[in-house]
Design an enzyme around this catalytic site. Structure first.
Site, PDB file in Angstrom:
ATOM      1  N   SER A   1      -9.547   1.459   3.172  1.00  0.00           N
ATOM      2  CA  SER A   1      -8.734   2.249   2.268  1.00  0.00           C
ATOM      3  C   SER A   1      -7.661   1.462   1.519  1.00  0.00           C
ATOM      4  CB  SER A   1      -8.068   3.385   3.052  1.00  0.00           C
ATOM      5  OG  SER A   1      -7.146   2.843   3.985  1.00  0.00           O
TER       6      SER A   1
ATOM      7  N   SER B   1      -9.501  -0.757   7.356  1.00  0.00           N
ATOM      8  CA  SER B   1      -8.958  -0.588   6.004  1.00  0.00           C
ATOM      9  C   SER B   1      -8.294  -1.792   5.370  1.00  0.00           C
ATOM     10  CB  SER B   1      -7.983   0.582   5.972  1.00  0.00           C
ATOM     11  OG  SER B   1      -8.720   1.773   5.867  1.00  0.00           O
TER      12      SER B   1
ATOM     13  N   LYS C   1       0.857  -1.189   0.000  1.00  0.00           N
ATOM     14  CA  LYS C   1       0.000   0.000   0.000  1.00  0.00           C
ATOM     15  C   LYS C   1       0.895   1.241   0.000  1.00  0.00           C
ATOM     16  CE  LYS C   1      -3.876   1.770   2.845  1.00  0.00           C
ATOM     17  NZ  LYS C   1      -4.639   1.529   4.087  1.00  0.00           N
TER      18      LYS C   1
HETATM   19  N1  GLN Z   1     -13.074   3.780   6.803  1.00  0.00           N
HETATM   20  C1  GLN Z   1     -12.175   4.112   7.834  1.00  0.00           C
HETATM   21  C2  GLN Z   1     -11.852   5.585   7.785  1.00  0.00           C
HETATM   22  O1  GLN Z   1     -12.178   6.181   6.834  1.00  0.00           O
HETATM   23  C3  GLN Z   1     -10.984   3.231   7.709  1.00  0.00           C
HETATM   24  C4  GLN Z   1      -9.669   3.863   7.720  1.00  0.00           C
HETATM   25  C5  GLN Z   1      -8.529   2.934   7.871  1.00  0.00           C
HETATM   26  O2  GLN Z   1      -8.644   1.847   8.437  1.00  0.00           O
HETATM   27  N2  GLN Z   1      -7.375   3.402   7.429  1.00  0.00           N
HETATM   28  O3  GLN Z   1     -11.294   6.144   8.671  1.00  0.00           O
END
Ligand code: GLN
Length: 481
Positions: free
Chosen positions: A152, A176, A77
């Protein structure tokens, strides 16, 4: 096709010299060339460097040398620092930023012989649940290109699902890794907070950020999790806990294990297809000898509101370093230092990052700190205590990863609240710091469904063991593209 191999299969074939690392890396690069125009999982592809490394790996194998991941291609990532390689966090402010050092987990994968072939797209700074917040375009779900891959870590999960690599690394702050794993039909694990080093992750919410594997099978997750676990002097939140041999642990059977079903996670708002898949999985696990216990986690209904105070608060602080002076995009127009800050951040940061900076700054401000941040931290403690208590009575907790399957691109990108509610089943484990894995669990209307298994602190082995038994006894659908 070589790019379809799992880590386990690739290890064996490389070791027996049935295949070469060069051929394996080439197969993945070819796959990227062929499919990534449509999927858009990768922000950078490291073709030349990867092939050089593959040659070196083949030479080492020919000499009889061996490392667990020697010659195996993977994707990271793009919020994970990779030395000498552009690392953008999918933000315009870091568009041309070259990382000066490797994250600890990258160092560990490198030491085990893994070959980085690409950096994967994400929601800018990992803020999101759909990968639509990237400054470099949306990633598409390989199962249905009109849908999101989740977020994400959407690029990493889509790349694994589409067989662009043998495995990928993601980060999970509030779902995420698990959300995109669920939407893309792959395995994704968030280990216990403190299990793997955060050093070299571009910080989002330092109190919940964790790196973890995204793979094609549970055994592959076991392999990667073992490699990336451990203490690190550069991350003092890492904990010196025994690292289990997960590959061995997942072979054990699950007879008599107690699995808690929290009623709050099965009540309303779950799509019928997701509920059906979960129910069949529960039946299957019963047949395999697991016992189910109804439990209640009433405080988890506050997890999303608590998470969306804690996260923006930490984000507003962590993103302060992107000031146009030290890193990335710098707009020198204007007349003083403040103008540099304002113009660089104004141009470099996307709308969701700005929204979180504003929300967080507000929640932390003198007059509102007690009412928002402090209160959220108190409720967070209640959530953690409640989950810890439940996990004294059961060995693990089972829930859906998401109430539904992948939604359409654009369907909710203009509704931040709706997007925040995507995290309804995944934020509790993050706030409590517990390990959780999303396991593919059938299909609903042709789209993958994910099952989440949450374990006790540092007990990754038990959730992986149950996941493995389920995987062994369920059908795996092949993605045809
Ligand atoms: N959907 C969550 C957010 O927007 C997940 C973020 C993450 O785990 N990096 O904060």
């Amino acid at each position: 096709m070589l790019n379809e191999l799992t880590i386990k299969e690739a290890q064996e074939k490389l070791k027996n010299k049935e295949i070469s690392s060069v051929d394996l890396v080439k197969a993945c690069l070819e796959r990227i060339k062929k499919t990534d125009e449509k999927v858009k999982a990768c922000v950078s592809v490291l073709e030349e460097g990867a092939l050089v490394e593959a040659k070196k790996a083949d030479e080492r194998i020919a000499k009889g040398e061996w490392e667990e991941l020697l010659g195996i291609p993977y994707i990271a990532k793009d919020n994970i620092m990779t030395r000498g390689v552009r690392t953008t966090a999918s933000s315009k402010i870091l568009e041309n930023y070259i990382a000066p050092y490797d994250a600890t987990i990258i160092k560990k994968i490198k030491a085990a012989g893994g070959i980085l072939i690409a950096k994967a797209n994400l929601d800018e700074f990992a803020h999101g649940a759909s990968t639509e917040n990237s400054a470099f375009g949306t990633t598409h779900n390989p199962w249905d290109l009109s849908r999101v891959p989740g977020g994400s870590s959407g690029g990493s999960a889509a790349a694994v699902a589409a067989n662009m690599c043998i495995f990928a690394l993601g980060t999970d702050t509030g779902g995420s890794i698990r959300c995109p794993a669920s939407f893309c039909g792959v395995v994704g694990m968030k280990p216990t907070y403190g299990r793997a080093s955060r050093f070299g992750l571009i910080a989002m919410t330092s109190s919940t950020d964790v790196p973890g594997p995204i793979t094609k099978t549970i055994e592959d997750t076991a392999i990667i999790q073992k490699i990336i676990s451990g203490t690190d002097k550069n991350d003092l939140t890492t904990v010196d806990e025994k690292i289990d041999d997960y590959q061995e642990e997942i072979q054990k059977d699950i007879k008599g294990l107690k699995i808690g079903l929290p009623k709050e996670f099965f009540e309303e708002g779950i799509d019928a297809g997701v509920a059906d898949s979960l129910n069949s999985a529960i039946e299957k696990l019963k047949e395999l000898g697991a016992e189910f216990v109804d439990i209640s986690l009433p405080n988890t209904k506050y997890a999303v509101p608590v998470y969306y105070i804690v996260t923006p608060s930490e984000v507003s602080s962590n993103l302060a370093r992107f000031d146009g002076i030290r890193y990335g995009l710098s707009d020198q127009g204007g007349s003083d230092l403040f103008d540099i800050y304002a113009h660089s951040r104004g141009k470099g940061l996307g709308p969701e990052a700005k929204r979180r900076i504003m929300l967080g700054t507000y929640a932390l401000s003198a007059g509102y700190y007690d009412a928002y941040y402090l209160k959220a931290q108190k409720v967070r403690t209640l959530i953690k205590q409640e989950m810890d208590e439940a996990l004294k009575k059961v060995d693990l907790i089972l829930t859906p990863t998401s109430p539904h399957t992948a939604f359409k691109i654009g369907e909710q990108s203009n509704d931040p609240l709706k997007m925040y509610l995507e995290d309804i089943f995944v934020t509790s484990a993050s706030l409590a710091g517990l390990p959780a894995v999303s396991v593919p669990c059938g299909f609903s209307d042709g789209l993958p469904v994910g099952m989440q298994l949450i374990g006790s602190r540092f007990d990754e082995k038990t959730i992986l063991r149950v996941a493995k038994k389920y995987e062994e006894n369920s059908e795996k659908a092949e993605l045809k593209t």
